[in-house]
Design an enzyme around this catalytic site. Sequence first.
Site, PDB file in Angstrom:
ATOM      1  N   ASP A  14     -29.810  79.949  85.189  1.00 57.80           N
ATOM      2  CA  ASP A  14     -29.614  80.415  83.820  1.00 57.80           C
ATOM      3  C   ASP A  14     -28.331  81.250  83.848  1.00 57.80           C
ATOM      4  O   ASP A  14     -28.325  82.376  84.337  1.00 57.80           O
ATOM      5  CB  ASP A  14     -30.823  81.262  83.402  1.00 57.80           C
ATOM      6  CG  ASP A  14     -30.605  81.986  82.077  1.00 57.80           C
ATOM      7  OD1 ASP A  14     -29.590  81.720  81.408  1.00 57.80           O
ATOM      8  OD2 ASP A  14     -31.468  82.829  81.726  1.00 57.80           O
ATOM      9  N   LYS A  76     -18.857  84.030  78.901  1.00 57.95           N
ATOM     10  CA  LYS A  76     -19.515  82.906  78.239  1.00 57.95           C
ATOM     11  C   LYS A  76     -19.166  82.838  76.745  1.00 57.95           C
ATOM     12  O   LYS A  76     -19.254  81.796  76.122  1.00 57.95           O
ATOM     13  CB  LYS A  76     -21.026  83.064  78.426  1.00 57.95           C
ATOM     14  CG  LYS A  76     -21.858  81.888  77.972  1.00 57.95           C
ATOM     15  CD  LYS A  76     -23.301  82.103  78.386  1.00 57.95           C
ATOM     16  CE  LYS A  76     -24.245  81.086  77.832  1.00 57.95           C
ATOM     17  NZ  LYS A  76     -25.632  81.369  78.240  1.00 57.95           N
ATOM     18  N   GLU A 177     -31.064  75.990  76.818  1.00 61.17           N
ATOM     19  CA  GLU A 177     -31.895  77.135  77.223  1.00 61.17           C
ATOM     20  C   GLU A 177     -33.285  77.132  76.578  1.00 61.17           C
ATOM     21  O   GLU A 177     -34.279  77.285  77.289  1.00 61.17           O
ATOM     22  CB  GLU A 177     -31.151  78.451  76.930  1.00 61.17           C
ATOM     23  CG  GLU A 177     -29.989  78.660  77.890  1.00 61.17           C
ATOM     24  CD  GLU A 177     -28.942  79.646  77.399  1.00 61.17           C
ATOM     25  OE1 GLU A 177     -29.184  80.330  76.376  1.00 61.17           O
ATOM     26  OE2 GLU A 177     -27.874  79.731  78.023  1.00 61.17           O
ATOM     27  N   ASP A 199     -34.569  82.415  70.861  1.00 64.37           N
ATOM     28  CA  ASP A 199     -33.821  82.846  72.046  1.00 64.37           C
ATOM     29  C   ASP A 199     -32.621  83.708  71.636  1.00 64.37           C
ATOM     30  O   ASP A 199     -31.604  83.187  71.185  1.00 64.37           O
ATOM     31  CB  ASP A 199     -33.364  81.580  72.804  1.00 64.37           C
ATOM     32  CG  ASP A 199     -32.572  81.902  74.068  1.00 64.37           C
ATOM     33  OD1 ASP A 199     -32.296  83.081  74.323  1.00 64.37           O
ATOM     34  OD2 ASP A 199     -32.222  80.951  74.798  1.00 64.37           O
TER      35      ASP A 199
END
Length: 526
Positions: A14, A76, A177, A199
């Site tokens: 992850d 990211k 994810e 999420d």
Amino acid sequence: MGYPARMGVAVGIDLGTSNSCVAAMRHGEPVVFADQEGRRTQPSIVAFGYGKSAVVGWRARRQLLYAPESTVISAKRLIGRRPNSEEVRRMKAQSAFGITEGEGGDVKVRVQGKLFSPAEISAHVLVHMKKLAEAALGETVDQAVITVPAYFNDNQRQATRDAATIAGLDCLRILNEPTAAALAYGFKQGRRQHIAVYDLGGGTFDISILRIDDDFFEVIATAGDTFLGGDDFDYVAADEFLKLFIKQTGLDVAENRTVKMKLREAAERAKVALSTGDAVEVAVPALYRTPEGKEYDFAVTVDRQTYAHWVMPLVQRTFEVCEDAMKAANMSTRQIDHVLLVGGMTRFPLVRDSVGGFFGRPPNASVNPDEVVAIGAAIQADALTNQSEGSTSVLLDVTPQSLGVRTVGGYCEVLIPRNTAIPTESTKVFHTAFDNQEEVRISVFQGESRMAEDNELLGEFVLDGLPHKPRGQVRVRVTFEIDNDGIVHVRAVDSALGQEREIRIEARSGLSVEEVRSARFDDIDF
Ligand code: AMP
């Protein structure tokens, strides 16, 4: 279809905006790997020292406070983005390290006079996670399933794949994810249910609606915002702190990057403290030092109510996205059996309570929001490499954004609508528009706007060498394919010549094949 058995272990990673986590299946059960201090997640932070190689994770986090300009956080948020995008502009205004445009028109991070692509920064994090798993296992790790936000577009997915290549990892699959979280949650449950995965991580927000039937996992709809996460909560609070500090001191520090970075750190600590306490005392000693050496401290007490007032608009934004996903799934919240919470921000009570309010039921508390994504990725890695007997989960995912081409008038003609099950493909025939036209230029976009320019440009390609014919008589059949990773491939057949060609959409992640190859660091000392 399984991949050939290899010597090394396949892990699930992850790769988060704030934190990363690595797991693998051992003897039929998922195991999360901890570092020597027992910590099961690692900050996705890369710090460059003077003359030394980079450090990653908790050691890098320590450097953030005293050398923020050479410590890269939240890479990211930059990966696969264009330098002139709104998101990159926002990140530039907030970052202590440099963000600039590279020669190829891509985004680069500038630290100590050196330029790095966001994919290289992420590669450092991946190598760190790989080494951590290797230390725990005593075996080589050479394959990985890497997770990305479901709403990541093709550019961002491709750049994440590039990061894996640079890190010397064979990327088995780019997995969404929320889908990974659902896989971990539904693993061995053998139940039939509809679930929503909410999420909210450090940088991004995703909502996915899934149908689970025993070992069958089907994503019905997904929606998201790749620039909405815990970082934004921290910047909102840090802005409030900055206004207060300027009011208290009369100093002109509105553009001071170090002050902003220190306040952001303080804002994050305050947020975490407020997830258990009713009020928090924020103190930043020597926040600013004048050239003459006079130091100014910052101190304030913030209660939950005040904080909630600051960040409620961000929480509300997540529900607009949830409504969009429910509509796309053609379902009402009453039809959802369980709501899973994923991502560090869902530890925050205001978020938990608001999600409960939106779905009309308290969220499921059985999963660990920090580890569930890595565990799902490990389950998928195991299934893809057939390392354990009996891992037969079937996963059907969707493409999060519509894929289209620019047509006359600048409109976007959709070829593959969002929420189409992947892998998928669509074919379109292009005609020449005038006599003896030698080439056709095709621009590929992803997004939901009717106007092509408002969507994300994935790339442009030119079909040249067309035979000289009157207009409309040359036809080129172009096939757009989205693979299991959510990555777009294009191939074209020239009807006159009957030849097929594979077209790579250039400059999409910002790195060419050659640049990725030369950036590879197979053996870096961490
Ligand atoms: P992730 O990307 O899933 O690791 O999520 C990281 C985000 O969650 C960061 O913005 C953290 O500040 C935030 N976070 C982690 N733990 C907590 C907590 N206990 N309370 C509030 N926010 C948290």
